[in-house]
Design a protein around this motif. Structure first.
Motif, short mmCIF file in Angstrom:
data_model
loop_
_atom_site.label_atom_id
_atom_site.label_comp_id
_atom_site.label_asym_id
_atom_site.label_seq_id
_atom_site.Cartn_x
_atom_site.Cartn_y
_atom_site.Cartn_z
N LEU A 1 52.01 40.40 51.17
CA LEU A 1 52.26 39.27 50.85
C LEU A 1 53.92 39.16 50.32
N GLU A 2 54.54 37.77 50.62
CA GLU A 2 55.86 37.72 50.09
C GLU A 2 55.79 37.92 48.59
N PRO A 3 56.92 38.11 48.16
CA PRO A 3 56.89 38.35 46.57
C PRO A 3 56.44 37.12 46.09
N GLN A 4 56.78 35.75 46.17
CA GLN A 4 56.23 34.74 45.35
C GLN A 4 54.93 34.47 45.50
N LYS A 5 53.93 35.03 46.42
CA LYS A 5 52.76 35.06 46.58
C LYS A 5 52.04 35.96 45.95
N ARG A 6 52.44 37.24 45.62
CA ARG A 6 51.95 38.28 44.88
C ARG A 6 51.34 37.95 43.44
N ARG A 7 51.94 37.29 42.83
CA ARG A 7 51.67 36.82 41.29
C ARG A 7 50.31 36.07 41.43
N ALA A 8 50.16 35.15 42.31
CA ALA A 8 49.10 34.41 42.31
C ALA A 8 47.84 35.36 42.83
N PHE A 9 48.05 36.16 43.81
CA PHE A 9 47.18 37.02 44.38
C PHE A 9 46.45 37.85 43.14
N TRP A 10 47.50 38.56 42.23
CA TRP A 10 47.14 39.59 41.22
C TRP A 10 46.20 38.61 40.23
N GLU A 11 46.74 37.34 39.84
CA GLU A 11 45.91 36.66 39.01
C GLU A 11 44.48 36.23 39.35
N ARG A 12 44.32 36.09 40.68
CA ARG A 12 42.92 35.75 41.30
C ARG A 12 42.29 37.21 41.07
N PHE A 13 43.08 38.04 41.46
CA PHE A 13 41.99 39.44 41.61
C PHE A 13 41.62 39.91 40.22
N PHE A 14 42.52 39.64 39.19
CA PHE A 14 41.89 40.11 37.84
C PHE A 14 40.81 39.36 37.43
N SER A 15 40.54 37.99 37.81
CA SER A 15 39.46 37.29 37.45
C SER A 15 38.60 37.08 38.57
N GLY A 16 38.55 37.91 39.64
CA GLY A 16 37.92 37.45 40.76
C GLY A 16 36.83 38.56 41.02
N ALA A 17 36.09 38.19 42.07
CA ALA A 17 34.94 38.90 42.42
C ALA A 17 35.26 40.54 42.91
N ALA A 18 36.25 40.82 43.23
CA ALA A 18 36.67 42.26 43.66
C ALA A 18 37.10 42.96 42.14
N SER A 19 37.57 42.50 41.45
CA SER A 19 37.57 43.17 40.12
C SER A 19 36.19 43.44 39.33
N ASP A 20 35.38 42.23 39.55
CA ASP A 20 34.09 42.38 39.08
C ASP A 20 33.10 43.45 39.79
N ALA A 21 33.43 43.59 40.84
CA ALA A 21 32.71 44.72 41.49
C ALA A 21 33.17 46.17 41.13
N VAL A 22 34.69 46.20 40.78
CA VAL A 22 35.11 47.49 40.29
C VAL A 22 34.45 47.67 38.80
N LEU A 23 34.11 46.67 37.98
CA LEU A 23 33.50 46.60 36.79
C LEU A 23 32.17 46.91 36.91
N SER A 24 31.39 46.52 37.92
CA SER A 24 29.85 47.14 38.12
C SER A 24 29.70 48.29 39.15
#
Ligand code: SAM
Length: 461
Positions: free
Chosen positions: A169-192
């Motif tokens: 990802l280009e730098p300006q898209k990374r932040r939005a990506f990480w924001e989604r990651f930390f509240s999304g299904a992938a991080s949920d799956a790690v928690l589970s």
């Protein structure tokens, strides 16, 4: 702010602790995870520090003296609890140019050791500058409760993949990506603890496929403090919340403020949205990449149609998970101080509904239920309370069997009426809100404001 927060790298560095009692144990416990090499002075061979941590640090019985500073020391902690001795050690440390922490003596401290919340690489230090350590500890407890226990694993998962994200990802898209990651299904799956699914979801998201998901969440019986920590977290991360009539305003107030809220019903005979349309809406929202919370009163799997909704989502290939809630029976019983099972009174509890899907009577063998002899918690039973009581009496239960009606349980408008089978219908007639019937000997223990016990009066007469 007198003390500036900064984090010290103590990996492999030597820290001196003066003292071998409980104070020294507490400080050593905080310091050990940093990887510091701890040398404890003035520590008796059979004191608490020696007993609890002797295998993890170096113990010396003599007091700290100049010779202790021959090696490179990063920090000195004065923790004997003896004011004069701690002051001597603090002065010695300063004379050698080493920062000092002296327990409970802020005027001697170059460094304060904060209350610490740790989740792997995430470390939060809380300090009140020595003014009110109790407040610091209370804040720490709150943060401990708020942060998922496996947040450290989520951070480690993200850390390992930072390079991949930077490449994709280009730098300006990374932040939005990480924001989604930390509240999304992938991080949920790690928690589970499901790393395989987490990796698959992470890769999808990185390809821009942003999969949505649905959490079917139990909101409990009404009191917002009865929400689970997990329910609270997903409610605060949701894009859309689909909620029922039974979800209290107090619970909704805890959900993410800018989440879209859709009321989907259902009060009796007032379904804002028919069930198939609720299913279709959940699928549509998730397929549009939204984080959807389907918030339901009590527990989704107890007369909550959570199973049906899960099937619809699975059939459509939508990521879904279920978060349990406190069901009306356990919430109401706790409020009424009515134990659903109680040694000598009831060895079982049955959850039963008095209404079938279309609003009619369900196909329940009340006679068999009457013969079990335990507690019966009847959901959706207020309107049919008289019939339920009659069925159970026909099944063999005595008219004087204790019963209780609990309406709006756990909410400020809660009402508890004690009755018996003979008067249960009459008691329920006084209720217009959702209410639970509890039938069985334990119901006599309910702390009800009102008592209807006609059968007993008649028997006494
Ligand atoms: C459709 S069922 C949903 C049950 C819910 N899934 C649960 O686990 O509590 C609705 C019934 O639950 C019971 N109920 C739900 N919340 C309640 C509360 N706060 N006080 C008393 N009864 C409640 C009532 O019997 C109501 O008619």
């Amino acid at each position: 702010m007198r003390y500036f927060p900064a984090f010290m790298d103590l990996q492999g560095q030597t820290v001196l602790i003066s003292g071998g009692g409980e104070l020294a144990v507490r400080k050593a416990r905080l310091l050990l995870p940093s990887g510091a090499r701890i040398v404890a002075y003035h520590a008796s061979e059979d004191g608490p520090l020696a007993r609890e941590l002797s295998d993890r640090l170096i113990l010396r019985t003599e007091p700290i003296s100049d010779t202790a500073f021959r090696e490179n020391i990063r920090l000195v902690v004065a923790a004997t609890g003896d004011e004069a001795e701690d002051e001597r050690v603090a002065k010695l440390g300063r004379a050698h140019g080493v920062p000092v922490n002296a327990v409970d003596m802020p005027h001697l401290c170059d460094v304060v050791i904060p209350s610490i919340v740790e989740r792997g690489d995430l470390v939060i230090g809380i300090s009140t500058g020595g003014a009110t350590p109790v407040l610091g500890r209370r804040l720490r407890e709150k943060l401990e409760a708020m942060l998922p226990a496996r947040l450290g694993e989520v951070i480690a998962f993200a850390k390992e993949r930072r390079g991949r994200v930077a490449e994709a990802l280009e730098p300006q898209k990374r932040r939005a990506f990480w924001e989604r990651f930390f509240s999304g299904a992938a991080s949920d799956a790690v928690l589970s603890r499901d790393e395989t699914r987490a990796e698959a979801l992470f890769s999808e998201e990185l390809r821009g496929e942003t999969p949505g998901h649905v959490h079917i969440v139990g909101a409990g019986p009404g009191d917002p403090e009865l929400l689970t920590l997990k329910a609270l977290r997903v409610c605060q991360e949701a894009d859309v919340i689909l909620h029922d009539a039974l979800v209290s305003d107090e619970v909704l107030a805890l959900c993410r403020r800018d989440a879209e809220r859709i009321y989907v019903g259902k009060k009796r005979a007032n379904h804002a949205l028919p069930q198939p349309e609720i299913g279709a809406l959940m699928v549509e929202l998730a397929q549009a990449g939204k984080r959807v919370v389907r918030l339901k009163g009590g527990d989704p799997f107890i007369f909550g149609r959570g199973g049906e909704e899960l099937e619809v989502l699975e059939a459509a290939g939508v990521e879904a998970s279920v978060i349990p809630g406190i069901t009306a029976a356990t919430g109401c019983a706790a409020r009424a101080e009515l134990p659903l099972t109680h040694r000598g009174l009831s060895q079982s509890v049955t959850f039963v509904t008095a209404e079938a899907g279309g609003g009619g009577a369900p196909d329940i063998d009340w006679k068999a239920l009457a013969s079990v002899g335990g507690t019966i918690a009847v959901y959706m039973g207020v309107r049919r309370a008289g019939d339920v009581a009659a069925d159970l009496m026909r099944g063999g239960l005595d008219a004087s069997t204790p019963a209780a009606v609990i309406a709006n349980g756990t909410l400020p408008t809660e009402r508890i009426i004690r009755a018996d089978l003979a008067t249960l219908g009459e008691a329920a007639d006084q209720i217009s809100a959702p209410g639970l019937l509890v039938i069985g000997d334990v119901a006599a223990k309910a702390k009800g404001e009102e008592l209807l016990s006609l059968a007993r009066q008649e028997i006494a007469a």
